[in-house]
Design an enzyme around this catalytic site. Sequence first.
Site, PDB file in Angstrom:
ATOM      1  N   ASP A  23       7.122  11.435   5.320  1.00  0.00           N
ATOM      2  CA  ASP A  23       7.032  11.588   6.766  1.00  0.00           C
ATOM      3  C   ASP A  23       8.212  10.873   7.418  1.00  0.00           C
ATOM      4  OD1 ASP A  23       5.054  12.914   8.276  1.00  0.00           O
ATOM      5  OD2 ASP A  23       4.361  11.038   9.150  1.00  0.00           O
ATOM      6  N   TYR A  61      10.046   8.328  10.006  1.00  0.00           N
ATOM      7  CA  TYR A  61       9.611   7.122  10.713  1.00  0.00           C
ATOM      8  C   TYR A  61       9.181   7.499  12.130  1.00  0.00           C
ATOM      9  CZ  TYR A  61      12.066   4.584   6.978  1.00  0.00           C
ATOM     10  OH  TYR A  61      12.486   4.099   5.768  1.00  0.00           O
ATOM     11  N   PHE A  66      13.875   7.915   4.176  1.00  0.00           N
ATOM     12  CA  PHE A  66      14.048   6.476   3.953  1.00  0.00           C
ATOM     13  C   PHE A  66      15.155   5.845   4.806  1.00  0.00           C
ATOM     14  CE2 PHE A  66      11.988   7.961   0.056  1.00  0.00           C
ATOM     15  CZ  PHE A  66      10.902   7.100  -0.003  1.00  0.00           C
ATOM     16  N   HIS A  99       5.883   3.831  -5.538  1.00  0.00           N
ATOM     17  CA  HIS A  99       6.600   3.919  -4.266  1.00  0.00           C
ATOM     18  C   HIS A  99       7.183   2.546  -3.895  1.00  0.00           C
ATOM     19  CE1 HIS A  99       7.239   4.693   0.046  1.00  0.00           C
ATOM     20  NE2 HIS A  99       7.186   5.973  -0.256  1.00  0.00           N
TER      21      HIS A  99
END
Length: 225
Positions: free
Chosen positions: A66, A68, A79, A189
């Site tokens: 998703d 931010y 990221f 993760h």
Amino acid sequence: MANALDPSWLEVLKDEFGKDYMINLKDFLQKEKAAGQVVYPKNSDIFNAFNTTNFDNVKVVILGQDPYHGANQAHGLSFSVQKGIATPRSLINIYKELKTDIPGFQIPAHGNLEEWAQQGVLLLNATLTVRAGNAGSHQKKGWEEFTDEVIKTISDKKEGIVFILWGAFAQSKAALIDEKKHFIIKSAHPSPFSAERGFFGSKPFSKTNAILEKEGKKTIDWQIH
């Protein structure tokens, strides 16, 4: 939306834009804006991953989930955040792993990963938009169908791509990838909730470069300047 996509991607994905799911997705996004919702990233950055890493140049795929959802964070690369924005915790952990994995890596003062994208690292989120302050709010609206098609298209039309899949969600996409033609690197993760459970010490960056070297491709300079 097709007008916003780099021509190399449009060539292989053009059929998607006439499909029902994409028409419904466009309608949903227009309704969000009409209702006064703030949506990230801004329109011109939604396809930034594709417009920074064209189809022919893809060597590595790093899959996020998703964008931010904080102000001025998301800019279309998984990221990554725009310069001047505090580095998110998952990316801090990515930098920590790089410091132990890549000799001489220096942790940068910002979280903008465009330098990776320019070298052929497709920084792909499964969902390409989000409502401000509301994580996951644009999931299951059609973006996943589009990005699944992106993954399948890379798998079908290219060879020797390194897919870096962090966490259970990203790893669920392995089913879309032909492992006879491509390479998959999996670990926990980098989120603060899971990094200690198998992300730290997994050495995905040096493993990726070892694969690229073996494949006769130019390795990635992971140092962010």
